[in-house]
Design a protein around this motif. Structure first.
Motif, short mmCIF file in Angstrom:
data_model
loop_
_atom_site.label_atom_id
_atom_site.label_comp_id
_atom_site.label_asym_id
_atom_site.label_seq_id
_atom_site.Cartn_x
_atom_site.Cartn_y
_atom_site.Cartn_z
N ASP A 238 10.86 6.83 -20.82
CA ASP A 238 11.23 6.24 -19.75
C ASP A 238 12.58 7.06 -19.03
N LEU A 239 13.05 7.69 -19.57
CA LEU A 239 14.05 8.69 -18.81
C LEU A 239 13.30 9.75 -18.19
N ILE A 240 12.34 10.54 -18.84
CA ILE A 240 11.75 11.63 -18.02
C ILE A 240 11.07 11.10 -16.85
N GLY A 241 10.51 9.74 -17.04
CA GLY A 241 9.77 9.20 -15.73
C GLY A 241 10.62 9.15 -14.67
N HIS A 242 12.05 8.49 -14.88
CA HIS A 242 12.96 8.24 -14.02
C HIS A 242 13.33 9.59 -13.39
N ASP B 104 -1.68 5.67 -16.09
CA ASP B 104 -0.90 5.78 -17.36
C ASP B 104 0.33 6.48 -16.38
N LEU B 105 1.12 5.56 -16.15
CA LEU B 105 2.54 6.00 -15.34
C LEU B 105 3.34 7.10 -16.21
N ALA B 106 3.53 6.90 -17.29
CA ALA B 106 4.53 7.51 -18.14
C ALA B 106 3.96 8.94 -18.43
N ASN B 107 2.36 8.98 -18.44
CA ASN B 107 1.62 10.27 -18.57
C ASN B 107 1.37 10.87 -17.28
N GLU B 108 1.92 10.09 -16.10
CA GLU B 108 1.75 10.81 -14.70
C GLU B 108 0.33 11.26 -14.45
N THR B 109 -0.67 10.31 -15.21
CA THR B 109 -2.19 10.52 -14.86
C THR B 109 -2.82 9.22 -14.37
N ILE B 110 -4.21 9.42 -13.88
CA ILE B 110 -5.10 8.26 -13.34
C ILE B 110 -6.55 8.89 -13.88
N THR B 111 -7.19 7.97 -14.52
CA THR B 111 -8.54 8.38 -15.00
C THR B 111 -9.46 7.48 -13.94
N VAL B 112 -10.22 8.32 -13.37
CA VAL B 112 -11.43 7.63 -12.39
C VAL B 112 -12.67 8.20 -12.38
N SER B 126 -0.50 5.77 -4.59
CA SER B 126 0.59 5.17 -3.68
C SER B 126 0.74 3.79 -4.46
N GLN B 127 -0.15 3.02 -4.36
CA GLN B 127 0.41 1.49 -4.89
C GLN B 127 1.22 1.65 -6.24
N ALA B 128 1.07 2.67 -6.90
CA ALA B 128 1.56 2.63 -8.25
C ALA B 128 2.93 3.57 -8.17
N GLY B 129 3.37 3.79 -6.89
CA GLY B 129 4.77 4.68 -6.57
C GLY B 129 4.45 5.94 -7.11
N ARG B 130 3.07 6.45 -6.83
CA ARG B 130 3.12 7.97 -7.13
C ARG B 130 2.21 8.69 -6.06
N LEU B 131 2.03 9.79 -5.98
CA LEU B 131 1.32 10.61 -5.19
C LEU B 131 0.07 11.37 -5.73
N LYS B 215 -3.83 14.40 -12.22
CA LYS B 215 -2.68 14.37 -12.37
C LYS B 215 -1.97 13.46 -11.24
N LEU B 216 -0.79 12.84 -11.52
CA LEU B 216 -0.22 11.97 -10.48
C LEU B 216 1.11 12.94 -10.27
N PHE B 217 1.81 12.76 -9.11
CA PHE B 217 3.28 13.36 -8.69
C PHE B 217 4.18 12.37 -8.06
N PRO B 218 5.31 12.58 -8.03
CA PRO B 218 6.38 11.63 -7.65
C PRO B 218 6.06 11.53 -6.07
N ALA B 219 6.28 10.44 -5.62
CA ALA B 219 5.89 10.09 -4.28
C ALA B 219 7.27 10.81 -3.50
N THR B 220 7.08 11.22 -2.21
CA THR B 220 7.93 11.67 -1.59
C THR B 220 8.54 10.76 -0.42
N HIS B 221 9.75 10.85 -0.17
CA HIS B 221 10.59 9.77 0.60
C HIS B 221 11.39 10.41 1.73
N SER B 222 11.21 11.60 2.06
CA SER B 222 11.75 12.39 3.23
C SER B 222 10.75 13.32 3.62
#
Lengths: 476, 476
Positions: A238-242, B104-112, B126-131, B215-222
């Motif tokens: 949880d922490l690393i995701g955050h 898999d948000l904790a693994n920062e991955t999407i399987t398609v 994007s809907q999952a809060g990722r990029l 791989k998924l990445f953190p969404a950007t906000h600026s």
């Protein structure tokens, strides 16, 4: 086939007297690894100084049907650079090939030969105002060629990737002695199959990497380092995701370790002290970096921790207030492997699973081991962000060494079977070498082994490149 | 071999009536690309809905010795997904395989699955809060399978890498119909050869990719976006080095374009205006992004520009003050290719050289072309940070279309020869398809072509996977 005098003479004509090692005393260092875990014999150690010399030696050995074992700094953990016991193989040491051929700052690349020591590469990058990010315990003696052959990992993979991701181009001597010049410094090239990815991580079984074009990165000028206490591995997930959502690529390190790991370090590594007053079951070492000088990283980390405390992911934390304090925190993490050696025989693993599955993997594997092997001490730690655990086992207190050693294979099978259940890897960053080909056959998809063998036979039809490594003997 | 009735029946039993297209009218869309640049014929279009169906169809075609042409969104630029003119090949469209199997948000991955459209993948992330960062012109209709098969690039490679770097695992149907399940979401796995890298970028010539772990990445906000005027390509090289050292991974876009490119856009794309008062020879579009909300990116960019003005790298600049203004700046860059079509026949290239060599490449190639083909209009623009130029040529004003077309091959040879001199690539991000295998044979190292052929023969010994693509016909 064994080496006859004529072949040795031909090799000597290529590399000169300084390029040949035949004295048994001087050969010794090439025939065993740094831990003395693997020993072999060799007909000869050859130390060519240029790509042309490597090519010529490989051609001579190919014609004479002599097997070659490429070797770099000899710091591998799976015996990949140690010859077999026949005494017929030739060790081909790349350590004389240590030129930095080019630094192209505008292209953000550095071109180096296989024998360059990782730390020298890091230093060269640093002197040019750049960062070469690969970082691992053996960096003072491991070589770039070995890093490439094993697709080395380490503590910065979370942010910068494995050696594979740091590589743009390769120069490779093929098994028949021809040289493939793939030394291109291109970020984009889609003109057919990407051959460099075959050689990276192939542990010298498909050819000999003699040089590479590697990526450079901007140097960082701000750092923040924190040591945090966690109630559980799930809290670490949880922490690393955050932290990643908040900080993205400022997050350059996230190492997790169990209290057992820390206890061993506190018991055996001089000068180490517990950064926190109370004991906690789990810890994480978190590092943020930024290229911008005086970036407010500590503030960012504190904000992140505030939320983590609220959520119960973190129960205590300390932020390093100086470089020395940060180094002291890293020493706790880096001391684990050495500290464990003081507790008698241990079994070291290098597994990976999806990050999301780490808590369940640890929970189920701990339980299975304690059921079957009561009292074993589990030293769990590793590169959390990569899903890479060094899930190591020390013998139960008071047990005889021999009785633990007799159970080693059975313990390993439990851990590998569990890794396999979680769709993980039995060798995340150490490769297969001669230690794990059997396990790979057992725990990998047979179709994948079949494809690997087909590629091996295609590129090295006579099987002279590092035989007995990656593949089980006789089954290349 | 042509398809007999029995084989068609067997295929229909697998995919059902909805999975078969035989009506010539309905087949048409599968037999030509979106630009109508390549046309082919096919015995059949098959549209399997699952991996099992793909495997079964491939097995049937393998047994019957029928060649397969895998196809995604059909937006490629080199005809890689268009069958030949024999009418004997089967088009295997993956567009019904459009499930997002797992996030898999904790693994920062999407399987398609392969048929998922890139924009749907971006939206799901994007809907999952990722990029999911891959971004290119055709994103509204290209598919993940095609992105993987061609190792797609685009505007975000500078920061996030090509499709290859975004991929952790693959599921592939092999030429004999067996399924390789390499769908692992691991950041580290060193248990032998990394097979996924063989299939990525192989344009369907080694097997059919049916799904991937990405791989998924953190969404950007600026965000901060600037349009800057430059005196020369060398100024662009100096500027990007400076901005990257300062901002590191905040730099998510750096597109360069010539005044000629901008002129075409201003002339032909409705609503576009020059952001600056005076005319300048070169421009760059720079984008910074950060995960932290309200990050001081504009300030960072302004500081960077202050130094760049002092150094003479930048002669004028405008910083977007709103999202709408940023979009208007991007529209100038994105309009170039379409705008050029209004100026008559044009020759489009997709080359790359080391970033450091771009100025010299442009200088020497411009000169060579103007000498040999006076009056041609050179539309240079591209992904500067990747060394990737779309170095396009429009016919001289007033020339007959036919006379320009007659010189197309000669012009292309000049550009490819020059690319080769600079150790570059003749196809940075578009692949080879059926358009460029001949050029690859001419401008690549013959040893590399030989190794590629050996791998092709090993994995696809009967040569039924997308024949005539990547390799010149008959020379797989």
């Amino acid at each position: 086939m064994s080496l006859n005098h004529e072949v040795i003479q031909r090799i000597e004509q290529v590399v000169g007297a300084t390029g040949l090692v035949r004295d048994p005393q001087l050969m010794r260092g090439y025939l065993t690894d740094w831990r003395n875990a693997y020993q072999g014999q060799a007909a000869l150690v050859v130390r060519p100084a240029t790509t042309e010399e490597v090519a010529e030696v490989v051609r001579i050995c190919h014609d004479a049907q002599v097997a070659l074992v490429p070797q770099g700094g000899n710091t591998g953990l799976c015996g990949g650079s140690i010859p077999d016991s026949s005494g017929n193989q030739v060790v081909l040491s790349l350590t004389r090939m240590k030129r930095i051929r080019e630094i192209d700052l505008a292209n953000e690349t550095i071109t180096v030969e296989a024998g360059v020591i990782l730390q020298q590469l890091q230093d060269a990058a640093s002197q040019a105002g750049r960062l070469f990010p690969l970082s691992l315990g053996a960096e003072g003696s491991c070589t770039v060629g070995g890093n490439l052959a094993t697709n080395a990992g380490g503590t910065a993979v979370l942010r910068y990737g494995n050696m594979r991701e740091l590589t743009l181009g390769l120069e490779v001597v093929l098994p028949d002695g021809r040289v493939w010049n793939g030394l291109r410094g291109l970020r984009k090239d889609n003109t057919g199959y990407d051959l460099k990815h075959l050689f990276i991580g192939s542990e010298g079984t498909l050819g000999i990497i003699t040089a590479a074009v590697l990526k450079l990165f901007p140097a960082t000028h701000s750092t923040a380092t924190a040591w945090v206490a966690l109630p559980s591995p799930q809290a670490a997930v949880d922490l690393i995701g955050h932290v990643r959502s908040l900080c993205a690529d400022r997050l350059t390190g996230f190492e997790m370790m169990s209290r057992q790991s820390l206890d061993f370090v506190l018991d055996h590594v001089a000068g180490c002290t517990d950064p926190l007053e109370a004991k906690h079951p789990w810890y994480a070492l978190i590092e943020l970096r930024d290229t911008v000088p005086d970036a407010p990283l500590a503030l960012l980390l504190e904000n992140g921790m505030a939320h983590a405390f609220e959520q119960g992911w973190v129960t205590d934390a300390v932020l390093a207030s100086s470089q020395a304090q940060a180094a002291a925190l890293w020493a706790l993490r880096e001391g684990i492997s050495e500290a464990q050696n003081h507790e008698g025989p241990s079994l070291k693993h290098d597994i990976s699973v999806p990050v999301s599955r780490i808590p369940e993997f640890i929970g189920r594997t701990d339980k299975a081991l304690q059921q079957d092997f009561p009292g074993v001490r589990i030293v769990s730690y590793g590169h959390m962000g990569d899903g890479n655990l060094h899930y190591n086992i020390s013998k139960p207190v008071g047990d005889a060494d021999a009785s633990f050693k007799a159970r080693e294979h059975a313990i390993m099978q439990v851990i590998y079977r569990m890794t396999s259940i979680f769709n993980g890897s039995i060798s995340a960053e150490h490769g297969l070498g001669q230690a794990k080909p059997d396990a790979a056959v057992r725990f990998k998809d047979p179709l994948e082994i079949e494809l690997m063998r087909a590629i091996k036979r295609t590129l090295d039809p006579t099987g002279l490149m590092n035989p007995g490594k990656v593949f089980t003997v006789g089954l290349e």
